[in-house]
Design a protein around this motif. Structure first.
Motif, short mmCIF file in Angstrom:
data_model
loop_
_atom_site.label_atom_id
_atom_site.label_comp_id
_atom_site.label_asym_id
_atom_site.label_seq_id
_atom_site.Cartn_x
_atom_site.Cartn_y
_atom_site.Cartn_z
N LEU A 104 0.82 -1.22 0.00
CA LEU A 104 0.00 0.00 0.00
C LEU A 104 0.85 1.27 0.00
O LEU A 104 0.34 2.35 -0.25
N ARG A 105 2.14 1.14 0.27
CA ARG A 105 3.05 2.30 0.27
C ARG A 105 4.11 2.20 -0.82
O ARG A 105 5.13 2.89 -0.78
N HIS A 106 3.88 1.37 -1.78
CA HIS A 106 4.83 1.19 -2.89
C HIS A 106 4.97 2.50 -3.66
O HIS A 106 4.06 3.32 -3.70
N ARG A 107 6.11 2.69 -4.30
CA ARG A 107 6.36 3.94 -5.04
C ARG A 107 5.45 4.10 -6.26
O ARG A 107 5.20 5.20 -6.70
N ALA A 134 -2.81 -3.28 -4.85
CA ALA A 134 -2.78 -3.77 -3.47
C ALA A 134 -4.07 -3.41 -2.74
O ALA A 134 -4.64 -4.23 -2.02
N LEU A 135 -4.54 -2.20 -2.95
CA LEU A 135 -5.78 -1.75 -2.31
C LEU A 135 -6.96 -2.59 -2.80
O LEU A 135 -7.78 -3.06 -2.00
N GLN A 136 -7.04 -2.81 -4.10
CA GLN A 136 -8.12 -3.62 -4.66
C GLN A 136 -8.07 -5.05 -4.13
O GLN A 136 -9.10 -5.63 -3.81
N GLY A 137 -6.87 -5.61 -4.04
CA GLY A 137 -6.73 -6.96 -3.50
C GLY A 137 -7.15 -7.05 -2.05
O GLY A 137 -7.85 -7.98 -1.65
N LEU A 138 -6.78 -6.06 -1.28
CA LEU A 138 -7.16 -6.04 0.14
C LEU A 138 -8.66 -5.90 0.29
O LEU A 138 -9.29 -6.60 1.09
#
Length: 183
Positions: free
Chosen positions: A93-96, A104-108
């Protein structure tokens, strides 16, 4: 030559007689390749293999992937909707890369987590797309504990927060929204 190996592997994935374990092993071998096309085929294969594919996907993501393959890997992992993937999504969620953060947000969100705090933190992301996606996610997940954060996000021009507030606000919170409009 690598494409031929990939084509053969693809035929094996679709053959009716191939066991699920064999398909997992073949897809995992493709993930370990140094050829991007073969890794991508392995990622696509994993997405269709069900819950057993989660652990090899998580391991490959943790081992590191270039951004375009990482986005595909997170999407494949998200399609599996496996709870053991939550930490992997949160870690990205903090990837560049904005695309990685969105994947990542959609997967979570696909996991429908009880703990929505990592999603609420994404309301502070530097990119409007991510902030908006986080607001919409909180609304769709029924994350009432974050109504105050959504009001702050709305004040910061995250317009999608209005939709989430509309889904979540109750009683006095609704009055709070109408008072803001009059100011």
């Amino acid at each position: 030559q690598m494409l031929c190996a990939g084509a053969v592997a693809l035929v094996l994935f679709t053959s009716a007689g191939a066991s699920a374990q064999l398909r997992i092993l073949e897809a995992t071998a493709m993930l370990d390749s140094t050829d991007r096309d073969e890794v991508n085929m392995g990622l696509e294969a994993m997405a269709g293999l069900g819950s057993r594919a989660a652990r090899p996907l998580i391991a490959r993501i943790q081992a590191g992937l270039p951004t375009p393959l990482l986005e595909s890997a997170l999407s494949s992992l998200g399609a599996l909707e496996r709870p053991e993937a939550a930490d992997t999504f949160i870690a990205h969620l903090r990837h560049r890369s904005v695309e990685i953060r969105l994947a990542a947000l959609q997967g979570l969100v696909a996991l429908r987590p009880r703990d929505t705090a990592p999603i609420a933190l994404a309301l502070n992301d530097g990119e409007p797309q991510v902030r908006g996606a986080a607001a919409i996610a909180l609304g769709s997940l029924g994350a009432r504990t974050h109504v105050d954060r959504l009001f702050v996000a709305l004040d910061r021009r995250v317009l999608e927060a209005a939709q989430a507030i509309g889904q979540l606000a109750r009683g006095a919170e609704i009055g709070r929204a109408s008072c803001r409009e009059r100011v």
